[in-house]
Every structure is written in structure tokens, then in C-alpha cells.
Design an enzyme around this catalytic site. Sequence first.
Site: not given
Length: 711
Positions: A87, A224, A646
Site C-alpha cells: 500500500h 502487503d 507502514s
Amino acid sequence: MTKKTKLKLAVLATLLIGWNAKADEGMWLPSLIAQRIADMQEKGFRLDAEDIYSINEASLKDAVVLFGRGCTGELISPEGLLLTNHHCGYSQIQQHSSVEHDYLRDGFWAMSREEELPNKGLSVSFLERMEDVTDLILNGYTPDMTEDERVAIVKKNSKALIAEATKEGNGLRATVEALYYGNQYFLFLYRQYDDVRLVGAPPSSIGKFGGDTDNWMWPRHTGDFSMFRIYADKDNNPAPYSKDNVPYRPKKYFHISTKGVQEGDFTFIYGFPGRTQEYLHSEGVRYIEETSDPHKIHLRTVRLDIMNRHQAESQKVRIQYSSKNANVANAWKKWQGEVKGIKKMKTVQTKQEFEAAFAKWAKGGEFDGVTDRLAAIYAELEPYQFATDYYTETVRTIEIANFAMSIARLFIQEDSLVTFDNAKASELAESFYKDWYLPIDKESFTAVMNEYEKNVPAEFKPAYYKEKLAEYGSVEAWAEDMFTSSLFTDPAKTASLSPADKERVMSDPATVFFNEFLKWYYADILPVTTRLNQELQLVYRDYMRGQMAYCRPQRIPKAFYPDANLTLRVAYGHIKGYSPADGTYYLPSSTIKGIMEKDNPDIFDYNIPQRLRDIYATKDYGRWSDASGEVPVCFIATNHTTGGNSGSPVINADGDLIGLNFDRVWEGTMSDIVFDPEICRNIALDIRYVLFTIDKIGEADYLFDEMTFTE
């Protein structure tokens, strides 16, 4: 600086040292990690403080980068190979995608250096060093000065310090950041690299598996990750994109552990957490819980429903709005968990009780009345903040209006001469129209502006808005006129613009819509919120020191760490499951078996590649299965994280890479405000699933040749 000011700073430094945080709470400055290293080692860490952060020798900090504008990445090879989340690289993958080459759907793998894709505007930054510069920043300040005078001194000294730190150039950039509401200042010096190329990404059915349904949830089965490579000139220095650039040679890169993880294992995360508000007054938390989050959740629900319906009907629209949808949905779901967690922990009540006890202790002293002053400012701020929230989540979300204003800003008038930047206009238009779908924008306008009409008090609506609504009679009629008559709905009309079209652009209904609201916001709302937030900042500075003085170990043993502000931090903890409700306990790891249990070809978010089904059927896992015979996918741990973490490396007790952080559990998203050690968990992608995907799905195992593995 006066003796009194120096004394306050000395007391602050003393208060920050040596206290234990409850459980695994905390986001610690790497340069001060020596103050925490004993606790880390007691919990299982086998390295020392210099291994984590050093300015004289290569250390783990040199393998961590700020990726783009708000993620973290890590180096995993001596040839500049970088891992981050899928992402985090999503917009780059999307920009390279088309109906003919749908890298979002199919994935992308460069099978040679020549096939790696450059990404305009993407950069990564390495932290060279961080340094406490409080004395230098406050040089010349005296307590009798006004806040404006203090701000001027801070700006002047910061500018001089940044200029001195970056004078050699060569990709250096620096920031001075205020910590603890301006009680402390740190210089952060970075070296930025601007040639970053896409190496690989799994299909979104792996990299985004579960979509918004699984976002913020556990158990999780999302692969991810994405892979990039940093390039430099022949001398390893930052350089703009060039075919002559070569892979960057890092000072340090992570070795990769393939031995797996177990519950109770020590973990730590190195990354750039974005924003937390751990020391917020109860009135600030109450507004978030009762007003701000619920309204923002509803407004985004309305927009997401519109996007989802149109995306389901068209592959082209799905690609166009995939990144936009994810950006809207991410905070939307996070806010839902945040409200639930704040309520469950009775955070407002707990803070009110603390503030009452603090006020009693502070009576007659330096901090007398601090909490009352904060409450009074919040009461004055709330209606203006509510107007700001609605302006941001409605007016500023109209795509055509934002684009119209970006074109309007390209007209420059000097005396009677008007110029227009055609090249920039073409660039903006290409980017906008590639990912814009009129029906979505038009329906969103109608939906959110109707919510604006219903919920914003009349005294906080601009005169322009009231006049237009009276003129058209309804938001629907207003939308019909804007999207019919605006020149910006037609790419050909935009492409033909010239300096002679300035008045036409400025009077376009989309431009006027954006500009009139903007003028109102800057005239009627922003000055008030700016003034009140400055007052809050000033009182919080005292309240922060007051909390530290009040929470002495003999009274309330509390550790203080600076709120996150997108600067490099260390968080440590251990792998552990959790119980979100009575009778429920979640194990700390998931496997490929869970992917197959969720697999559903009829649901886009759960429709995995056929290749993965075939591998599961034959159990052709290669060397990537665990003791149970399945491939591990994700795990959870007690590390304190937030947005910005992240892509952060999750590291074991020996400093080896075991996973990539990518999320938190939904029940624990209130950790930006209050940390619950029983519930707050970060979610990480197990590095073995990364390697399995590279090998078995991407068939790009040649990349392993440049990695270093530990068994």
C-alpha cells in the site's frame, strides 16, 4: 537563555530518563536508546545501543528509510534493494498500470535491472543524525517575551541551524522538530535519494488481499509488500534519474531470518511513526469520540458507497479509483476502531480524573489552572474545528474543483501581461483525467454537500454557499449545472487553454466553487483556529512539564516519550495474541490455510491468483513452510505503532529482519491517544511469506542472490 529556562530543561531531561513504560508502550528516539537498552535486553534483545543508532559506525538506522511522504522502507541487500508495503508503493504501481498492463491485478516483476521502472516524484531519505538542539534553538529567548517573539526566535535559529547542517548539499536536507509541545527541540539531518525504481509487486489479490473488509482486522492474510531499488551516481551520491545511475551501496542492510517466530519472541520496530496525541486533554479526546470521528466516518461512508458501486461495474474505473478508494477507506475504518477503543477504555473519564488530581496538586503553584485553561480554549475552538472538519471532508474532496484551481494557479499576471504554463497544465491534465470519472465526482458532490447543508450551522457557512443554494434551490441542481457547464469536464477544452483564457478559467463554476470556499476559510475560520491552536500549544507546553513534575516515580511511575511526528523511532515488545472480547482469544500468527478459507472467486477482495490455489493443492511450498507444514503469512506483536510505520522492519533479538509492519488491530487503533497493553497490537507480514511470494508467485528468485539469510 536564562538560568531559569536552563533549569527547566535540565529538570525535563532528568524526568525523561530511567522510568519504565507500562508493558510495551512507547516510541523512543534512537539517539537516546541507551536509556532504554537495559529494559530491551532484559526483555530478550541481544545487541547494544550502538548497534541500533550510531553516527560513527554503520548501524541499523542506516538500513531504514523514510519512503515517499509517509511510509517506512528497509534495505535488504548491498545493491540498494528495498522493501516496503504494497500500500506504500500502491500509487506507483497504479501509475504504471493500464488496461493492457494491469500491474495492480497481475503484479509486476522486473526480471532484469533494465526492466525496473522509474517513479517520478518518489524519493527515500536516510537519517544521517539527530541531535538535541534545544539550547541553540532557544538562544536569545527570555521568559518575559511574548509567544510571537519566541516563535520568531525559534524560526530564526532553526533556519540558521538548518543552513549550517546542509551547507555541503549533496542531497542533504534537515528539519528542526519540536518535542513535548516545544519543551525540547531536535535537529534531524537526512540524505535524500530521488532515483527509486519499482522492482516487484505481487498481484493486489495478494498484496491487498481482504481489501477494506480485512483492513485493521485480525486474523490477517495480506501479502502487503512491494520492492524497489535505490539508484545513485557512480560515486554513490544522490542524483536525479539517469540511465547512467547505478544501484545504491548502503552502509548497512538487514539480514533476513528464515527460522520463524514464536509467541513470546522479542521484537522491535524501526520506523517513522506519523502522529500521536498521547498527552491530549480530556476535552480534546471527547471531541474526537463524540463529534469529529463519527461525522467523518459518515461522510466517508457516503463517498465509499459511490466509489464501490461504480468500481464494481467497470475494470477501468476500478483501476482509476483503486488508490483513491484505499486512501479514503484507510482512515474511515481506523476512526471506527478508535472510537470503540476510546469508549471501551473510558479514556475521557480517566483523563478527567487525572486532571482533577493534577489540578489539586498544582493549586497555588506554577501549573495552577492549566487544565481549566485548556478546557476553556477547547470550548471556544470546537465549533470552528467542526466547520474545518466538514470543509475538509466535503468541499475539499470535489475532484474537479481541486483540478480547476490547480489550473487557475498557472496564470501569472505582471502588469498587463498574462502568461500561462502550458507544459505544467498538460502534465496536470494528463494526471487528472487518467484517474477521473465524472459520475463518481458528480454523485459525491451531491451527497457530501447535502450532508454539509444538513449538519453545519448557518453561521459557519459562507455567504457564497447560501447564495448559490438559494439560486439553484437544491444541491442536485447545483451539481447538474457545475458538471454540465464547467470547461474542466472536457479534456479537449483544457488542452486548448491559453493566456487569453484567464477570465474564462477564473469564472468557471468549478474554480469559483473552490476559490470562494477557500477565501471564506482563510478569512473566517483559519485565523480563529490558528490563534486558538497557538494558545493550546502554549498551555500544553506548561501542562506537559506539569505532568512530568506530577508523575514522579514515587507518585505515579510513568515514562514519557515524545509524540510521533514522522521522525525515526524505536518501538519494542514481543509477539503475543490477544483477547478482544469475552471467550475469544486470537493466536499471534496466521498461515496460508487461512487464505484458502477466505478464498472466493466471486468477491474481488478475496479472489486469489489461480497459481496460489494450485500451489496450495500440491503443497509445493519449497523451503518456506513452517513446523505445521503451512506457509506463515502474518503475525501480531505488542509494538507501539501508528501511521508512518507502514513498511517498517520488524526485527528480532539479533537484529535480523522477520517481517514488515503494515497495520494495527482494529480494537487497538486508539493507541494514537491511549495505549492498552492488553489490546493494542501491530500487524506484521511474516518475511517468509514475502520470500514465498517472490519465489513461487513472481518466479523472481534471482533476487535472493543479493540477499543475506540467517537460519
